[in-house]
Write an enzyme that holds these catalytic residues in place. Structure first.
Site, short mmCIF file in Angstrom:
data_model
loop_
_atom_site.label_atom_id
_atom_site.label_comp_id
_atom_site.label_asym_id
_atom_site.label_seq_id
_atom_site.Cartn_x
_atom_site.Cartn_y
_atom_site.Cartn_z
N HIS A 447 0.83 -1.20 0.00
CA HIS A 447 0.00 0.00 0.00
C HIS A 447 0.86 1.25 0.00
O HIS A 447 2.02 1.24 0.43
CB HIS A 447 -0.97 0.02 1.19
CG HIS A 447 -0.33 0.35 2.50
ND1 HIS A 447 0.19 -0.60 3.34
CD2 HIS A 447 -0.13 1.54 3.14
CE1 HIS A 447 0.68 -0.04 4.41
NE2 HIS A 447 0.50 1.27 4.32
N ARG A 529 2.64 14.09 4.27
CA ARG A 529 3.57 12.96 4.32
C ARG A 529 3.38 12.16 3.04
O ARG A 529 2.25 12.04 2.54
CB ARG A 529 3.21 12.10 5.54
CG ARG A 529 4.17 11.02 5.94
CD ARG A 529 3.62 10.37 7.20
NE ARG A 529 4.48 9.33 7.72
CZ ARG A 529 4.16 8.53 8.74
NH1 ARG A 529 2.99 8.69 9.33
NH2 ARG A 529 4.97 7.60 9.17
#
Length: 607
Positions: A447, A529
């Site tokens: 992921h 992020r």
């Protein structure tokens, strides 16, 4: 790890292994490792095609001689060449050599060697060695931010500085001040277990999975799910090895003899802590952290909402309640796809077609679950004695029920296997392991995290939701989305789950990510992020006033790291030696991580 046996080896446990899982969670780790093991179609070991990765600007023989020199000073057992087949491992036994969730070829973001310092003088020794030989370093705490690149270096051939293996001491826990002081290898699991062992009535704020480093997660602006969920906001005091090898303490740590290092983060003068978070300006070797006092009780609650457009009204209801601390913790608004995926079952058990799972199929399966049909699931927690909790939760209930079709789920109706119980533990400061279950959704599950930030306002969140949904539909990706509500801001944590064994799916995921980054930036939303291969693109969306912020960061980088040896390219910040030589990867993407070599060092590599 090998595919030659039917059963995977038992995961490591803490405290036998500093990075292991507590015995109380071992059954979950065994379960999830077995699921992944049995849903893997690619080899766990990948033979090397390109051999040892040598960093740009240095010859092979010169590099090997430098490694030999470091082995003599640091200890041969603490310097390991990365010339063997790449072993992907899994969450509790992750690689520290490359990105197991690769987007490019696995040998693009791969290290040349791994070194294991045991103390601060060792870290300083390694940094001075790197300056002497002009070898790039890539420090990691534990390397478990797997959706963002894990332990992989941005510059191929960098030497990984693995701080976690030997620098994993809990240096102090103060039950009176509710603070701690830790080294990089201290995980949330380890800190929690030590507090329990000592019998202190204090809590650790933990992210969804507790196996990562407290320092690493905090430096990456990670969040947890108690009222102390802003980890960077809860830190107090850093010890940092600078790129020249010099040693620095921030805040009250700069005052010899002070015992206020973990209680007052500011000290005197400019606050320098921030430049060491999400940067390549220093190596953090110690960090202080505030811990939460036991509030005297907690109660997790669960609501479901039926329609996609309910999100707009829900977020506008949440905002004033959150700012007023009626909603006290960093709560979650999760898309219902995650609700079935976190069960650990395979996608093929629900849907075998191509493209995102259709809503009517999703709803038909949700109807069979204890929470029933819905689109959004809200997990929150209230704290304090029963009468205090009731007062706040009555207000929340009254507000949430203004949304037609809203439903509060009675926890007593939920089986003990339901994800609710894991969420309740995490919100009560107890690290858990359940969140990893959705990695079994597709074969060879990997992921990426798409993580933009917006105000906690309905129209903003609806825009982000539509951006993500449009691009996921375009590239045939199921939508795993959670809105994590801070105090005034909201993080859309979009986990892009994919089959890392399929080059076609990896390419589709990369295109989807790059388009979402640009779509969000054009609408005024930036990621907080991102994966290391998207850091250049994200950094350059923060381009107000002719890229003033990046220019400032580059000045800091060149001043603090004149030889450009510390994590070049991290968070899009390139030192002068690498700058404008094709290392940056823009929105168009490409198949290689490398640029066109490096410039000679301004100081000729001699500090």
């Amino acid at each position: 790890m090998s595919t030659s046996t039917n059963e995977p080896p038992t995961p490591p446990t803490y405290p036998a292994s500093y990075s292991g899982i507590p015995e109380r969670l071992l059954h979950k780790a065994v379960r999830d490792k077995s699921r992944i093991w049995n849903h893997q179609s690619i080899d766990f070991l990948t033979p090397r095609k390109r051999g040892l990765a040598i960093p740009a600007g240095i010859g092979r023989s010169e590099f090997l001689k430098a490694i030999e020199d470091l082995s003599h000073t640091l200890g041969k057992e603490h310097v390991v060449l990365n010339d063997q087949p790449l072993e992907d491992g899994w969450y509790m036994e992750h690689p520290n050599t490359h990105d197991a969730f690769m987007i490019m070829d696995g040998e693009e973001t791969v290290s040349s060697a791994v070194v294991y310092p045991g103390n601060v003088p060792d870290v300083q020794l390694v940094v001075k060695w790197a300056n002497k030989h002009l070898i790039p370093l890539y420090p990691i705490s534990m390397g478990r931010n797997l959706g963002y690149g894990g332990a992989a270096p941005r510059v191929r051939g960098s030497v990984i500085v693995d701080l976690g293996k030997r620098m994993n001491k809990i240096l102090d826990i103060n039950p009176d001040d509710c603070t701690c002081l830790v080294e990089p290898g201290v995980s949330f699991y380890a800190l929690y277990e030590e507090i329990q062992k000592k019998g202190y009535k204090i809590w650790v704020d933990t992210p969804d999975l507790g196996g990562g480093s407290v320092i690493g997660n905090t430096l990456e602006h990670g969040v947890g799910y108690t009222p102390y969920g802003d980890h960077w906001g809860a830190h107090s005091g850093l010890e940092v090895v600078l790129p020249t090898g010099d040693l620095l303490r921030t805040g009250m740590g700069a005052l010899p003899g002070s015992d206020a290092w973990q209680t007052f983060p500011y000290g005197f003068g400019p606050i320098s802590d921030g430049i060491f978070s999400q940067s390549n300006f220093g190596i953090v070797t110690k960090m202080g952290m505030a811990l939460m006092p036991d509030p005297g009780g907690d109660e997790t609650f669960l609501y479901t909402f039926q329609n996609e457009n309910d999100l707009l009204l829900l977020v506008d209801i949440v905002r004033p309640l959150r700012i007023a601390n009626i909603l006290e913790n960093v709560a979650q608004i999760r898309h219902a796809t995650i609700e079935i995926a976190v069960s650990g079952k395979r996608r093929s058990e629900y849907y075998e077609g191509t493209g995102p799972i259709p809503n009517e199929v999703l709803q038909s399966h949700l109807e069979k679950t204890p929470i029933g049909k819905c689109t959004w699931v809200y997990y929150g927690t209230s704290y304090g004695p029963p009468h205090v909790r009731k007062y706040k939760m009555d207000i929340v209930h009254q507000e949430f029920m203004k949304i037609p079709g809203a439903k509060r789920i009675d926890p007593t109706s939920l089986p003990k296997s339901h994800y609710y119980w894991s969420r309740a533990k995490i919100a009560a400061g107890q690290p858990d392991f359940e969140e990893l279950s959705y990695m079994n959704w597709v074969p060879n599950g990997g992921h990426l995290g798409f993580s933009p930030v917006s105000p906690t306002r309905g129209p903003d969140v609806l825009k982000l939701w539509k951006i993500a949904k449009q691009r996921h539909d375009q590239y045939g990706i199921d939508l795993f989305m959670t809105f994590v509500v801070g105090m005034r801001e909201l993080h859309m944590i979009n986990l892009v789950v994919y089959d890392r064994g399929s080059p076609e799916r990896r390419k589709a995921v990369e295109k989807c990510m790059r388009l979402m980054i640009d779509d969000a930036a054009k609408a005024g939303y930036g990621e907080y992020r991102t994966h290391l291969l998207f850091q250049d693109q994200v950094a350059r969306t923060y381009n107000w006033n002719d890229n003033a912020l990046m220019k400032f960061n580059e000045k800091l980088k060149d001043a603090l790291d004149p030889n450009g040896i510390l994590a070049p390219g991290r968070c899009g910040i390139w030192p002068e030696r690498y700058r404008d030589r094709g290392w940056e990867i823009g929105p168009e993407g490409r198949d290689t991580s490398e640029g066109q070599g490096v410039r000679p060092s301004a100081s000729n590599g001699r500090l």
